[in-house]
Design a protein around this motif. Structure first.
Motif, PDB file in Angstrom:
ATOM      1  N   VAL A 158       0.835  -1.191   0.000  1.00  9.19           N
ATOM      2  CA  VAL A 158       0.000   0.000   0.000  1.00  9.19           C
ATOM      3  C   VAL A 158       0.872   1.243   0.000  1.00  9.19           C
ATOM      4  O   VAL A 158       2.063   1.178   0.339  1.00  9.19           O
ATOM      5  CB  VAL A 158      -0.941   0.010   1.222  1.00  9.19           C
ATOM      6  CG1 VAL A 158      -1.902  -1.162   1.166  1.00  9.19           C
ATOM      7  CG2 VAL A 158      -0.141  -0.027   2.525  1.00  9.19           C
ATOM      8  N   PRO A 159       0.323   2.391  -0.396  1.00  6.32           N
ATOM      9  CA  PRO A 159       1.127   3.613  -0.410  1.00  6.32           C
ATOM     10  C   PRO A 159       1.738   3.905   0.960  1.00  6.32           C
ATOM     11  O   PRO A 159       1.074   3.806   1.987  1.00  6.32           O
ATOM     12  CB  PRO A 159       0.097   4.689  -0.795  1.00  6.32           C
ATOM     13  CG  PRO A 159      -0.931   3.952  -1.570  1.00  6.32           C
ATOM     14  CD  PRO A 159      -1.032   2.608  -0.913  1.00  6.32           C
ATOM     15  N   GLY A 160       3.032   4.232   0.949  1.00  6.21           N
ATOM     16  CA  GLY A 160       3.741   4.511   2.189  1.00  6.21           C
ATOM     17  C   GLY A 160       4.465   3.322   2.773  1.00  6.21           C
ATOM     18  O   GLY A 160       5.240   3.468   3.723  1.00  6.21           O
ATOM     19  N   GLN A 161       4.261   2.132   2.214  1.00  9.81           N
ATOM     20  CA  GLN A 161       4.907   0.935   2.759  1.00  9.81           C
ATOM     21  C   GLN A 161       6.355   0.847   2.306  1.00  9.81           C
ATOM     22  O   GLN A 161       6.647   0.936   1.117  1.00  9.81           O
ATOM     23  CB  GLN A 161       4.143  -0.312   2.311  1.00  9.81           C
ATOM     24  CG  GLN A 161       4.694  -1.609   2.900  1.00  9.81           C
ATOM     25  CD  GLN A 161       3.756  -2.777   2.654  1.00  9.81           C
ATOM     26  OE1 GLN A 161       2.565  -2.592   2.388  1.00  9.81           O
ATOM     27  NE2 GLN A 161       4.274  -3.980   2.753  1.00  9.81           N
ATOM     28  N   PRO A 162       7.310   0.686   3.245  1.00 14.09           N
ATOM     29  CA  PRO A 162       8.720   0.555   2.855  1.00 14.09           C
ATOM     30  C   PRO A 162       8.989  -0.801   2.219  1.00 14.09           C
ATOM     31  O   PRO A 162       8.483  -1.829   2.665  1.00 14.09           O
ATOM     32  CB  PRO A 162       9.469   0.711   4.185  1.00 14.09           C
ATOM     33  CG  PRO A 162       8.489   0.315   5.233  1.00 14.09           C
ATOM     34  CD  PRO A 162       7.134   0.695   4.709  1.00 14.09           C
ATOM     35  N   LEU A 163       9.801  -0.798   1.172  1.00 11.92           N
ATOM     36  CA  LEU A 163      10.088  -2.023   0.430  1.00 11.92           C
ATOM     37  C   LEU A 163      11.537  -2.471   0.577  1.00 11.92           C
ATOM     38  O   LEU A 163      11.863  -3.598   0.220  1.00 11.92           O
ATOM     39  CB  LEU A 163       9.768  -1.815  -1.058  1.00 11.92           C
ATOM     40  CG  LEU A 163       8.362  -1.298  -1.381  1.00 11.92           C
ATOM     41  CD1 LEU A 163       8.198  -1.108  -2.877  1.00 11.92           C
ATOM     42  CD2 LEU A 163       7.305  -2.244  -0.842  1.00 11.92           C
ATOM     43  N   ALA A 215       6.526   2.400  -1.417  1.00 12.66           N
ATOM     44  CA  ALA A 215       5.461   2.213  -2.404  1.00 12.66           C
ATOM     45  C   ALA A 215       4.660   3.496  -2.562  1.00 12.66           C
ATOM     46  O   ALA A 215       4.328   4.149  -1.573  1.00 12.66           O
ATOM     47  CB  ALA A 215       4.549   1.065  -1.982  1.00 12.66           C
ATOM     48  N   SER A 216       4.350   3.849  -3.800  1.00 13.30           N
ATOM     49  CA  SER A 216       3.565   5.054  -4.087  1.00 13.30           C
ATOM     50  C   SER A 216       2.119   4.737  -4.430  1.00 13.30           C
ATOM     51  O   SER A 216       1.292   5.642  -4.509  1.00 13.30           O
ATOM     52  CB  SER A 216       4.196   5.835  -5.253  1.00 13.30           C
ATOM     53  OG  SER A 216       5.495   6.260  -4.942  1.00 13.30           O
ATOM     54  N   LEU A 217       1.817   3.456  -4.667  1.00 11.24           N
ATOM     55  CA  LEU A 217       0.457   3.075  -5.020  1.00 11.24           C
ATOM     56  C   LEU A 217       0.157   1.676  -4.516  1.00 11.24           C
ATOM     57  O   LEU A 217       1.046   0.962  -4.042  1.00 11.24           O
ATOM     58  CB  LEU A 217       0.233   3.194  -6.536  1.00 11.24           C
ATOM     59  CG  LEU A 217       1.251   2.528  -7.485  1.00 11.24           C
ATOM     60  CD1 LEU A 217       0.993   1.042  -7.640  1.00 11.24           C
ATOM     61  CD2 LEU A 217       1.198   3.199  -8.846  1.00 11.24           C
ATOM     62  N   VAL A 218      -1.102   1.296  -4.597  1.00 11.14           N
ATOM     63  CA  VAL A 218      -1.514  -0.058  -4.217  1.00 11.14           C
ATOM     64  C   VAL A 218      -1.173  -1.012  -5.350  1.00 11.14           C
ATOM     65  O   VAL A 218      -1.500  -0.751  -6.505  1.00 11.14           O
ATOM     66  CB  VAL A 218      -3.027  -0.109  -3.940  1.00 11.14           C
ATOM     67  CG1 VAL A 218      -3.451  -1.533  -3.566  1.00 11.14           C
ATOM     68  CG2 VAL A 218      -3.407   0.861  -2.840  1.00 11.14           C
ATOM     69  N   GLY A 219      -0.521  -2.099  -5.043  1.00 16.93           N
ATOM     70  CA  GLY A 219      -0.173  -3.052  -6.092  1.00 16.93           C
ATOM     71  C   GLY A 219       0.741  -4.139  -5.595  1.00 16.93           C
ATOM     72  O   GLY A 219       0.870  -4.386  -4.396  1.00 16.93           O
TER      73      GLY A 219
END
Length: 204
Positions: free
Chosen positions: A6-11, A32-36
């Motif tokens: 989700v947006p804001g989640q660190p990868l 992450a900048s978008l849901v995916g």
């Protein structure tokens, strides 16, 4: 929902990846900048006939929207939350009586259009309802897992986090740092160690 970011989640650390589409860099982390779904492309290698060595760079990391079947594509734009649906939403504003949220995932499927929901103070948790305070349960920007309990009025769905597995799943501190849960009502900054109150969802 574990298949989606989700947006804001660190990868991962920015030093380990080349950012692709659907991500950005913040505090030396790829976010992450978008849901995916996360897609990682291995580094390209090059070699010459005079050498057996190869050079490579870091892999490229991107976030892309999940692939849909033809049937899902036809219905995604009209996918609507229903009573008992589990949703992911982002808190957009709060007041003393409720938190307003933007719903972007319904039952593990990304919706074509975002919907608005509200979490009323009486629907935050099951126990000690009279002691619940919205301002110590949610903050704008928090990503929340919730259940639809009513279709509400024409503009809002009524949501509930009154279950152990429901609540805040991702949040940033007041200073903008990613936080992690330490118990059901507190989250801690990964960088500074500062603790803030939230209605935390039990991790799966």
């Amino acid at each position: 929902m574990t298949s989606l970011v989700v947006p804001g989640q660190p990868l991962g650390p920015a030093s380990a990846y080349i950012p692709g589409t659907g991500v950005h860099i913040f505090n030396n982390q790829v976010i992450a900048s978008l849901v995916g779904q996360v897609v990682t492309v291995p580094p390209a290698s090059s070699s010459s006939s005079s050498s057996t060595t190869s050079t490579s760079t870091n892999p490229t990391i991107s976030v892309v929207k999940p692939a849909l079947t033809p049937e899902e594509e036809a219905t995604s734009a009209t996918l609507l939350p229903d009573v008992s649906s589990i949703v992911l939403c982002r808190i957009t504003r709060i007041n003393a009586r409720q938190a307003t949220a933007s719903i972007f995932v319904v039952n593990d499927r990304v919706v074509g259009d975002e919907f608005q929901g509200v979490i009323r103070v009486q629907d935050v948790r099951l126990t000690e309802i009279d002691k619940v305070k919205i301002f110590t349960s949610f903050r704008p920007g928090d990503i929340v897992r919730a259940k639809v309990i009513s279709l509400g009025d024409q503009s809002n769905y009524y949501l509930s986090t009154a279950s152990n597995e429901l609540g805040v799943i991702m949040a940033n501190s007041e200073s903008g740092d990613q936080m992690y849960p330490i118990n059901w009502k507190e989250m801690k900054s990964a960088r500074t160690g500062a603790v803030e109150e939230r209605k935390v969802a039990k991790p799966f």
